[in-house]
Scaffold this motif. Structure first.
Motif, PDB file in Angstrom:
ATOM      1  N   TRP A 281       0.886  -1.243  -0.059  1.00  0.00           N
ATOM      2  CA  TRP A 281       0.168  -0.085   0.097  1.00  0.00           C
ATOM      3  C   TRP A 281       0.852   1.085   0.039  1.00  0.00           C
ATOM      4  N   VAL A 282       0.560   2.180  -0.974  1.00  0.00           N
ATOM      5  CA  VAL A 282       1.275   3.437  -1.066  1.00  0.00           C
ATOM      6  C   VAL A 282       0.199   4.399  -1.091  1.00  0.00           C
ATOM      7  N   HIS A 283       0.404   5.521  -0.378  1.00  0.00           N
ATOM      8  CA  HIS A 283      -0.415   6.536  -0.029  1.00  0.00           C
ATOM      9  C   HIS A 283       0.490   8.009  -0.292  1.00  0.00           C
ATOM     10  N   LEU A 284      -0.388   8.853  -1.391  1.00  0.00           N
ATOM     11  CA  LEU A 284       0.371   9.987  -1.793  1.00  0.00           C
ATOM     12  C   LEU A 284      -0.507  11.078  -1.869  1.00  0.00           C
ATOM     13  N   ASP A 285       0.237  12.236  -1.559  1.00  0.00           N
ATOM     14  CA  ASP A 285      -0.346  13.563  -1.974  1.00  0.00           C
ATOM     15  C   ASP A 285      -0.004  13.805  -3.320  1.00  0.00           C
ATOM     16  N   TYR A 286      -1.027  13.787  -4.191  1.00  0.00           N
ATOM     17  CA  TYR A 286      -0.923  13.872  -5.658  1.00  0.00           C
ATOM     18  C   TYR A 286      -0.526  15.511  -5.963  1.00  0.00           C
ATOM     19  N   SER A 287      -0.704  16.467  -4.927  1.00  0.00           N
ATOM     20  CA  SER A 287      -0.322  17.733  -5.103  1.00  0.00           C
ATOM     21  C   SER A 287       1.220  17.909  -5.182  1.00  0.00           C
ATOM     22  N   SER A 288       1.776  17.051  -4.482  1.00  0.00           N
ATOM     23  CA  SER A 288       3.340  17.104  -4.577  1.00  0.00           C
ATOM     24  C   SER A 288       3.994  16.651  -5.842  1.00  0.00           C
ATOM     25  N   THR A 289       4.865  17.408  -6.235  1.00  0.00           N
ATOM     26  CA  THR A 289       5.714  17.486  -7.475  1.00  0.00           C
ATOM     27  C   THR A 289       6.364  15.922  -7.350  1.00  0.00           C
ATOM     28  N   VAL A 290       6.871  15.402  -6.605  1.00  0.00           N
ATOM     29  CA  VAL A 290       7.808  14.188  -6.642  1.00  0.00           C
ATOM     30  C   VAL A 290       6.609  13.192  -6.625  1.00  0.00           C
ATOM     31  N   SER A 291       5.356  12.932  -5.991  1.00  0.00           N
ATOM     32  CA  SER A 291       4.631  11.979  -6.159  1.00  0.00           C
ATOM     33  C   SER A 291       3.871  11.960  -7.172  1.00  0.00           C
ATOM     34  N   ARG A 292       3.622  13.259  -8.160  1.00  0.00           N
ATOM     35  CA  ARG A 292       3.002  13.374  -9.169  1.00  0.00           C
ATOM     36  C   ARG A 292       3.877  12.541 -10.482  1.00  0.00           C
ATOM     37  N   ASP A 293       5.277  13.027 -10.428  1.00  0.00           N
ATOM     38  CA  ASP A 293       6.206  12.457 -11.157  1.00  0.00           C
ATOM     39  C   ASP A 293       6.350  10.848 -11.014  1.00  0.00           C
ATOM     40  N   TRP A 294       6.259  10.363  -9.922  1.00  0.00           N
ATOM     41  CA  TRP A 294       6.187   9.130  -9.539  1.00  0.00           C
ATOM     42  C   TRP A 294       5.166   8.350 -10.312  1.00  0.00           C
ATOM     43  N   LEU A 295       3.710   8.726 -10.192  1.00  0.00           N
ATOM     44  CA  LEU A 295       2.608   8.382 -10.575  1.00  0.00           C
ATOM     45  C   LEU A 295       2.897   8.295 -12.248  1.00  0.00           C
ATOM     46  N   GLN A 296       3.417   9.274 -12.879  1.00  0.00           N
ATOM     47  CA  GLN A 296       3.552   9.536 -14.404  1.00  0.00           C
ATOM     48  C   GLN A 296       4.433   8.374 -14.743  1.00  0.00           C
ATOM     49  N   SER A 297       5.557   8.051 -13.976  1.00  0.00           N
ATOM     50  CA  SER A 297       6.507   7.187 -14.602  1.00  0.00           C
ATOM     51  C   SER A 297       6.648   5.782 -14.076  1.00  0.00           C
ATOM     52  N   THR A 298       5.852   5.635 -13.034  1.00  0.00           N
ATOM     53  CA  THR A 298       6.320   4.008 -12.447  1.00  0.00           C
ATOM     54  C   THR A 298       5.452   3.100 -13.468  1.00  0.00           C
ATOM     55  N   PRO A 299       6.045   1.990 -13.603  1.00  0.00           N
ATOM     56  CA  PRO A 299       5.474   0.913 -14.539  1.00  0.00           C
ATOM     57  C   PRO A 299       4.407   0.072 -13.968  1.00  0.00           C
ATOM     58  N   LEU A 300       4.314   0.398 -12.673  1.00  0.00           N
ATOM     59  CA  LEU A 300       3.258  -0.713 -11.975  1.00  0.00           C
ATOM     60  C   LEU A 300       1.919  -0.347 -12.058  1.00  0.00           C
ATOM     61  N   ILE A 301       1.398   0.782 -12.486  1.00  0.00           N
ATOM     62  CA  ILE A 301      -0.046   0.950 -12.590  1.00  0.00           C
ATOM     63  C   ILE A 301      -0.169   1.050 -14.340  1.00  0.00           C
ATOM     64  N   PRO A 302      -1.200   0.938 -14.799  1.00  0.00           N
ATOM     65  CA  PRO A 302      -1.689   1.130 -16.047  1.00  0.00           C
ATOM     66  C   PRO A 302      -1.676   2.521 -16.569  1.00  0.00           C
ATOM     67  N   ASP A 303      -1.553   2.719 -17.828  1.00  0.00           N
ATOM     68  CA  ASP A 303      -1.431   4.130 -18.349  1.00  0.00           C
ATOM     69  C   ASP A 303      -2.704   4.770 -18.079  1.00  0.00           C
ATOM     70  N   THR A 304      -3.857   4.035 -18.358  1.00  0.00           N
ATOM     71  CA  THR A 304      -5.241   4.694 -18.163  1.00  0.00           C
ATOM     72  C   THR A 304      -5.618   5.210 -16.707  1.00  0.00           C
ATOM     73  N   VAL A 305      -4.802   4.958 -15.747  1.00  0.00           N
ATOM     74  CA  VAL A 305      -5.099   5.485 -14.395  1.00  0.00           C
ATOM     75  C   VAL A 305      -4.222   6.366 -14.000  1.00  0.00           C
ATOM     76  N   ARG A 306      -3.167   6.687 -14.670  1.00  0.00           N
ATOM     77  CA  ARG A 306      -1.918   7.643 -13.938  1.00  0.00           C
ATOM     78  C   ARG A 306      -2.909   9.216 -13.998  1.00  0.00           C
ATOM     79  N   ASP A 307      -3.464   9.668 -15.005  1.00  0.00           N
ATOM     80  CA  ASP A 307      -4.064  10.907 -14.708  1.00  0.00           C
ATOM     81  C   ASP A 307      -5.265  10.837 -13.863  1.00  0.00           C
ATOM     82  N   ALA A 308      -5.796   9.742 -13.685  1.00  0.00           N
ATOM     83  CA  ALA A 308      -7.001   9.649 -12.611  1.00  0.00           C
ATOM     84  C   ALA A 308      -6.648   9.636 -11.345  1.00  0.00           C
ATOM     85  N   LEU A 309      -5.415   9.137 -11.058  1.00  0.00           N
ATOM     86  CA  LEU A 309      -4.901   9.314  -9.570  1.00  0.00           C
ATOM     87  C   LEU A 309      -4.550  10.527  -9.382  1.00  0.00           C
TER      88      LEU A 309
END
Length: 327
Positions: free
Chosen positions: A42-70
């Motif tokens: 379980w990973v819980h993030l603040d999506y307003s953080s630049t570091v977390s947002r960059d991780w969400l956009q680059s990690t291969p662990l999640i489908p591309d279809t949910v990156r923007d949704a998260l």
């Protein structure tokens, strides 16, 4: 979890990063290698953080279809089914400082049997509840347990707030029985909170019911049954909201009627007072003309007698009004 490299879950500014240990507790990601590979992380993030947002956009662990949704803008509660999991947008009661409870907090969840990623901008107490249970060793054992506990916490907090709204409605009704009108804006705020809660909790109930009907291997039949119970509990809360909206409409009508009655009573009293003093106004106007021949104008007791006559006329008019039952 054998297909996920634990190092990929290290996010420098993650609010929570742990692996469920399968017995109600958790281990930090840094020591998660001690836990079997079948336990979800379980990973819980603040999506307003630049570091977390960059991780969400680059990690291969999640489908591309949910990156923007998260990391997207706030939306009404919704659910998207993926190959082996869900993408959820849910709403939590706002318990943050200097905020009203009805200013709901959006929480986004990507979940499958191996990975849980949650994001938010404002703090959500439901997340804290699930996290505290894990820290105390009596939390979720797997991904199915986790989603049930999280949805249960959301519904519990929503139910508490709905109960508070219900109590306020009862207090307003009791005050109206004593002819007390609420402060300006209080009724408007109450109706707004009821409507906002109804708008977001109705689709959230549907999301819970959808989760209960999905057949994922990582979600046991018991978890699905519990999700259905949660959806039904939230449904009962929605019925209370509908009843509350209807009752506030009746209260608004009663307030309008009470104010109108009060204004009519004041207008009626002023009209009667004008009627009592109308003869006196006529006589004082008549005797106030600057012409010769005014009766009693040269008599020493003329003014006193005139005042007594006016008082007698006022008393007579008052008695006549009482006899007509206008007073």
């Amino acid at each position: 979890m054998s297909s996920i490299d634990i190092s990929q879950l290290h996010v420098p500014d993650a609010i929570i990063a742990c692996q469920l240990d399968g017995v109600g507790g958790m281990l930090p990601i840094s020591s998660a290698g001690q836990v079997g590979p079948t336990k979800p992380c379980w990973v819980h993030l603040d999506y307003s953080s630049t570091v977390s947002r960059d991780w969400l956009q680059s990690t291969p662990l999640i489908p591309d279809t949910v990156r923007d949704a998260l990391a997207g803008d706030s939306l009404r509660p919704r659910i998207s089914r993926l190959a082996d999991g869900f993408m959820l947008v849910l709403r939590s009661i706002n318990h943050n400082d200097n905020a009203r409870p009805d200013q709901l907090v959006a929480v986004r969840v990507f979940i499958n049997g191996d990975l849980i990623i949650t994001t938010r901008k404002r703090k959500a107490r439901a997340i804290d509840t699930v996290w505290e249970d894990l820290q105390n060793g009596h939390g979720a054992e797997n991904a199915g347990n986790w989603i049930v506990e999280f949805c249960d916490a959301l519904t519990e907090q929503s139910g508490e707030f709905i109960e508070q709204l219900y109590d306020r409605i009862i207090a307003l009704e009791d005050a109206l029985l004593d002819a007390k009108v609420p402060a300006r804006g209080e009724m408007a705020l109450l109706r707004k909170q009821l409507i906002v809660m109804r708008r977001y909790m109705a689709p959230q109930r549907d999301v819970f019911a959808r989760i209960a009907n999905e057949k994922f291997t990582w979600m046991a039949d018991e978890d699905r049954r519990l999700m259905q119970d949660i959806a039904e509990r939230l449904g009962r809360g929605l019925e209370d909201l509908d009843a509350g909206i209807a009752r506030t409409a009746v209260i608004s009508d009663e307030i309008d009627a009470l104010i109108a009655e009060s204004m009519n009573r004041r207008t009626y009293i002023m009209s009667l007072m004008a009627m009592v003093f109308l003869p006196a106004t006529f006589l004082t106007g008549l005797f106030g003309v600057n012409l010769g021949g005014i009766p009693g104008g040269s008599w020493h007791y003329g003014f006193t007698v005139f005042c007594l006559v006016l008082a007698a006329i006022a008393i007579a008019v008052t008695l006549w009004l009482k006899s007509r039952k206008w007073l």
